[in-house]
Motif scaffolding. Sequence first.
Motif, PDB file in Angstrom:
ATOM      1  N   UNK A 155       0.894  -1.225  -0.104  1.00 17.91           N
ATOM      2  CA  UNK A 155      -0.228  -0.088  -0.032  1.00 17.91           C
ATOM      3  C   UNK A 155       0.878   1.100   0.026  1.00 17.91           C
ATOM      4  N   UNK A 156       2.098   1.084   0.717  1.00 13.27           N
ATOM      5  CA  UNK A 156       3.019   2.379   0.624  1.00 13.27           C
ATOM      6  C   UNK A 156       3.406   2.608  -0.999  1.00 13.27           C
ATOM      7  N   UNK A 157       3.849   1.635  -1.424  1.00 11.93           N
ATOM      8  CA  UNK A 157       4.180   1.633  -2.865  1.00 11.93           C
ATOM      9  C   UNK A 157       3.077   2.143  -3.865  1.00 11.93           C
ATOM     10  N   UNK A 158       1.831   1.607  -3.431  1.00  9.93           N
ATOM     11  CA  UNK A 158       0.733   2.120  -4.369  1.00  9.93           C
ATOM     12  C   UNK A 158       0.409   3.507  -4.022  1.00  9.93           C
ATOM     13  N   UNK A 159       0.653   4.025  -2.764  1.00 10.09           N
ATOM     14  CA  UNK A 159       0.231   5.283  -2.721  1.00 10.09           C
ATOM     15  C   UNK A 159       1.208   6.424  -3.441  1.00 10.09           C
ATOM     16  N   UNK A 160       2.471   5.669  -3.654  1.00 11.08           N
ATOM     17  CA  UNK A 160       3.545   6.539  -4.476  1.00 11.08           C
ATOM     18  C   UNK A 160       2.871   6.898  -5.824  1.00 11.08           C
ATOM     19  N   UNK A 161       2.172   5.827  -6.351  1.00 15.55           N
ATOM     20  CA  UNK A 161       1.658   5.846  -7.756  1.00 15.55           C
ATOM     21  C   UNK A 161       0.399   6.743  -7.527  1.00 15.55           C
ATOM     22  N   UNK A 162      -0.344   6.320  -6.647  1.00 13.69           N
ATOM     23  CA  UNK A 162      -1.698   6.714  -6.679  1.00 13.69           C
ATOM     24  C   UNK A 162      -2.168   7.329  -5.392  1.00 13.69           C
ATOM     25  N   UNK A 163      -1.893   8.692  -5.133  1.00 12.78           N
ATOM     26  CA  UNK A 163      -2.225   9.025  -3.718  1.00 12.78           C
ATOM     27  C   UNK A 163      -3.647   9.095  -3.306  1.00 12.78           C
ATOM     28  N   UNK A 164      -4.567   9.061  -4.173  1.00 11.19           N
ATOM     29  CA  UNK A 164      -6.008   9.150  -3.907  1.00 11.19           C
ATOM     30  C   UNK A 164      -6.795   7.652  -3.830  1.00 11.19           C
ATOM     31  N   UNK A 165      -5.689   6.611  -3.781  1.00 13.67           N
ATOM     32  CA  UNK A 165      -6.545   5.288  -4.224  1.00 13.67           C
ATOM     33  C   UNK A 165      -7.464   5.120  -2.884  1.00 13.67           C
ATOM     34  N   UNK A 166      -7.237   5.769  -1.780  1.00 12.72           N
ATOM     35  CA  UNK A 166      -8.403   5.287  -0.941  1.00 12.72           C
ATOM     36  C   UNK A 166      -9.677   5.843  -1.057  1.00 12.72           C
ATOM     37  N   UNK A 167      -9.730   6.718  -1.956  1.00 15.28           N
ATOM     38  CA  UNK A 167     -11.114   7.330  -2.245  1.00 15.28           C
ATOM     39  C   UNK A 167     -11.903   6.162  -3.259  1.00 15.28           C
ATOM     40  N   UNK A 168     -11.099   5.183  -4.043  1.00 17.05           N
ATOM     41  CA  UNK A 168     -11.548   4.341  -4.946  1.00 17.05           C
ATOM     42  C   UNK A 168     -12.007   3.124  -4.264  1.00 17.05           C
ATOM     43  N   UNK A 169     -11.315   2.774  -3.034  1.00 18.35           N
ATOM     44  CA  UNK A 169     -11.722   1.480  -2.458  1.00 18.35           C
ATOM     45  C   UNK A 169     -12.158   1.541  -0.932  1.00 18.35           C
ATOM     46  N   UNK A 170     -13.172   0.959  -0.624  1.00 18.62           N
ATOM     47  CA  UNK A 170     -13.546   0.989   0.786  1.00 18.62           C
ATOM     48  C   UNK A 170     -12.888   0.092   1.771  1.00 18.62           C
ATOM     49  N   UNK A 171     -12.194   0.584   2.573  1.00 24.04           N
ATOM     50  CA  UNK A 171     -11.425  -0.198   3.513  1.00 24.04           C
ATOM     51  C   UNK A 171     -10.193  -0.441   2.826  1.00 24.04           C
ATOM     52  N   UNK A 172      -9.231  -1.386   3.423  1.00 29.21           N
ATOM     53  CA  UNK A 172      -7.915  -1.817   2.982  1.00 29.21           C
ATOM     54  C   UNK A 172      -8.299  -2.897   2.000  1.00 29.21           C
ATOM     55  N   UNK A 173      -7.900  -2.560   0.634  1.00 21.40           N
ATOM     56  CA  UNK A 173      -8.196  -3.006  -0.381  1.00 21.40           C
ATOM     57  C   UNK A 173      -7.099  -4.303  -0.477  1.00 21.40           C
ATOM     58  N   UNK A 174      -7.304  -5.324   0.469  1.00 20.55           N
ATOM     59  CA  UNK A 174      -6.599  -6.646   0.321  1.00 20.55           C
ATOM     60  C   UNK A 174      -6.709  -7.293  -1.012  1.00 20.55           C
ATOM     61  N   UNK A 175      -7.916  -7.382  -1.638  1.00 19.68           N
ATOM     62  CA  UNK A 175      -7.842  -8.255  -2.780  1.00 19.68           C
ATOM     63  C   UNK A 175      -7.096  -7.410  -3.976  1.00 19.68           C
ATOM     64  N   UNK A 176      -7.168  -6.187  -3.899  1.00 22.01           N
ATOM     65  CA  UNK A 176      -6.188  -5.431  -5.049  1.00 22.01           C
ATOM     66  C   UNK A 176      -4.512  -5.663  -4.544  1.00 22.01           C
ATOM     67  N   UNK A 177      -4.123  -5.737  -3.257  1.00 27.69           N
ATOM     68  CA  UNK A 177      -3.136  -6.177  -2.871  1.00 27.69           C
ATOM     69  C   UNK A 177      -2.498  -7.424  -3.277  1.00 27.69           C
ATOM     70  N   UNK A 178      -3.270  -8.346  -3.168  1.00 28.90           N
ATOM     71  CA  UNK A 178      -3.175  -9.685  -3.496  1.00 28.90           C
ATOM     72  C   UNK A 178      -3.088  -9.730  -5.144  1.00 28.90           C
ATOM     73  N   UNK A 179      -3.602  -9.253  -5.998  1.00 27.19           N
ATOM     74  CA  UNK A 179      -3.479  -9.261  -7.547  1.00 27.19           C
ATOM     75  C   UNK A 179      -2.215  -8.330  -7.637  1.00 27.19           C
TER      76      UNK A 179
END
Length: 447
Positions: free
Chosen positions: A68-92
């Motif tokens: 999620x730290x690396x994702x935030x560097x590429x996509x600062x506002x990812x938290x607005x797209x997913x509800x809660x911690x996007x574990x499914x996205x992390x796994x993908x």
Amino acid sequence: MTDNVLLRFLTRGLIDVGGDDAKLDRLGATAADLARVLESAPAKAIPFALIAFDPQAPAGDPVVKEVLEILQQKWTTYVNTFSGTPVGVVRALLLDALAQAAKNDDRIGAAFVASARNTLPLMEAGHEQEIWDELVREIEARIDARAEAEWATPASIVLPALDFEFSAPEPGQPKRKPVDREALKAGIRAASGPQYQNAQGAQATNGNPQWPANNQAWVTEFGERLAKSIADAVDVSVGSLVLPEIDLSEPLQTLAGDVAGHVDQALNAVSAATAGLQRRANLLWWKEARYSPSAQASYRELSPRSAATLMAFDMQGHVPVYSPASVPAFLFEAVIGLPTIEAKRSYGIFELVDDAQKDDRLSSLREKLAKTFARPAGRTPVLSLIAYPDLLASKKPEDFRRLTGVPAETELTLPQWSTWVFRELQGAAATTLKAEAKAAPREAPAA
């Protein structure tokens, strides 16, 4: 398959970016960054894979936080797209990164496959099942092909001819002493008659005492004297002939070095060609002897659970990391072959780990594991819990599931447990191998 993992998750509705290609590009850039993390730190392949396998992976796991730290560097506002911690996205993302890194580094592929063959069958894959099956088969086929080639014994060995260029030294010109012409003339004069003049015009003596009037005697004396005079002159000249010395030490040393190198090449070729055969012979000897070099005892003397665990540990020491899929099958049959083993009896994995933490006969295994695995903090292989018997979390079934991803109630037969231990040892060994030459580095995708 390895080029479109994220897209396949997207088309199956497993991740949702609202049809925004820019968001998908950011996910792709994150996966590429994670792949580079893996290539620089292959040991992360195992915890990355264990989180990627598990639909119930805990949101607070260190691997999830790292992604999620690396994702935030590429996509600062990812938290607005997913509800809660996007574990499914992390796994993908982890799966995509593992697929990319495994293409460039067989160490990561070997660790991934070893972990997948143990843990993945226990997971609730659901709609992901096809993606996992295809990816694991693809990577495993590549690793197995490499292993089969390294274990193969060729029908013949072809060696290149000895390539040696002999640099002959330049022949020197012989040095000779010229014939003493004055001495030869004096000898011929002396052979011709009793008196003659020498080169200075003085009268010389010791000439041929015969005169031509006595033809036969003169001819005889003349011939003998003339032959002796010429022969003496030639002997003196030839005897002074000096041949220059020829130094062959350098070309002979070069020849000796080339021959030694060729012999080494031949021995290495024979050794490489017969390595697979030697491994198989060693394994057969070990299987038939049923003796544990680590415990210094026959497997018959050990409890069935200790024997099964130690057989995996001992066999892993006999084989290289890149081993054919038939090697775990060989171990499975070797464990079944022990007369003390009830092949179909099942044991809880939680119970097997607890037993391995306490058994004095497994001290050498625990020592090796403690050097291999760091003290568990997040997702980790089952064997790392054996390495740290004082870890309180390994004593609780719920913590066991959180740390390993494996339900504590999972049951395995002893042959299955032995192959489980072997695969985890092989996976850990793969990530500590020395890096090999790699292809040109992948270009970073646009953010």
